[in-house]
Design an enzyme around this catalytic site. Structure first.
Site, short mmCIF file in Angstrom:
data_model
loop_
_atom_site.label_atom_id
_atom_site.label_comp_id
_atom_site.label_asym_id
_atom_site.label_seq_id
_atom_site.Cartn_x
_atom_site.Cartn_y
_atom_site.Cartn_z
CB SER A 56 -0.95 0.00 1.20
OG SER A 56 -1.95 -0.99 1.02
CB ILE A 82 -4.69 -6.79 8.22
CG1 ILE A 82 -5.61 -6.90 6.98
CG2 ILE A 82 -5.27 -7.58 9.40
CD1 ILE A 82 -5.65 -8.27 6.35
CG HIS A 88 4.31 -1.65 9.19
ND1 HIS A 88 5.27 -0.89 8.56
CD2 HIS A 88 3.64 -2.29 8.21
CE1 HIS A 88 5.19 -1.06 7.26
NE2 HIS A 88 4.20 -1.91 7.02
#
Length: 166
Positions: A56, A82, A88
């Site tokens: 992403s 997720i 992170h």
């Protein structure tokens, strides 16, 4: 009073879809949903550009390059971030969201945020077609509507003024 809104007619629109390979179990379903939505509403295969990226965060670079090309009527950014055990998740989710907002403020091309930010894989899968609809399909609808809104705003507000200046 003038009311201007987009519509869901995709004929002639050029749409880019940026999708990461990371969390492919989810992102592949989002991509399927987006492509289904675009094609169902008249966007032809030759007017759809799918750009596969590693993750992403790479969407930020990719968006800039696609905007520089200036050939798309809208860009969809898909992804699945997720939550894990580290910070992170927060960094990626925040940065991609801020980047899309910034590009939308500074660009003439609508960029649609179709990045899932979930706590679990199950939540992500549910939003990628399992239980809660497919957010990729929804992003495609938003892209078509916003691309058409962009065209209508130009037509209704810019073109009348440019004719009067001649």
């Amino acid at each position: 009073m003038k009311v201007v809104q987009g519509d869901y007619r995709g004929e002639g629109l050029k749409i880019a879809v940026v999708v990461p390979r990371f969390n492919d179990l989810v992102t592949s379903k989002l991509l399927e949903g987006a492509l289904d939505g675009l094609k169902r509403h008249g966007v032809s295969d030759e007017n759809i550009t799918v750009v596969r990226i590693p993750g992403s965060m790479e969407a930020i670079y990719t968006l800039k390059r696609l905007l520089d090309l200036g050939v798309h009527d809208a860009i969809i950014v898909l992804g699945a971030v997720i939550r894990g055990e580290t910070y992170h998740f927060n960094v990626v989710a925040n940065e991609i969201g801020k980047a899309v907002a910034q590009f939308n403020m500074n660009s003439d091309v609508p960029i649609v945020f179709g990045v899932l930010t979930t706590d679990t894989l199950e939540q992500a899968l549910n939003r990628a077609g399992a239980k809660s609809g497919n957010k990729g399909f929804e992003a495609a609808m938003v892209a078509i509507e916003m691309a058409n809104l962009r065209k209508k705003l130009r037509r209704d507000f810019l073109e009348p003024h440019s004719n009067s200046r001649q």
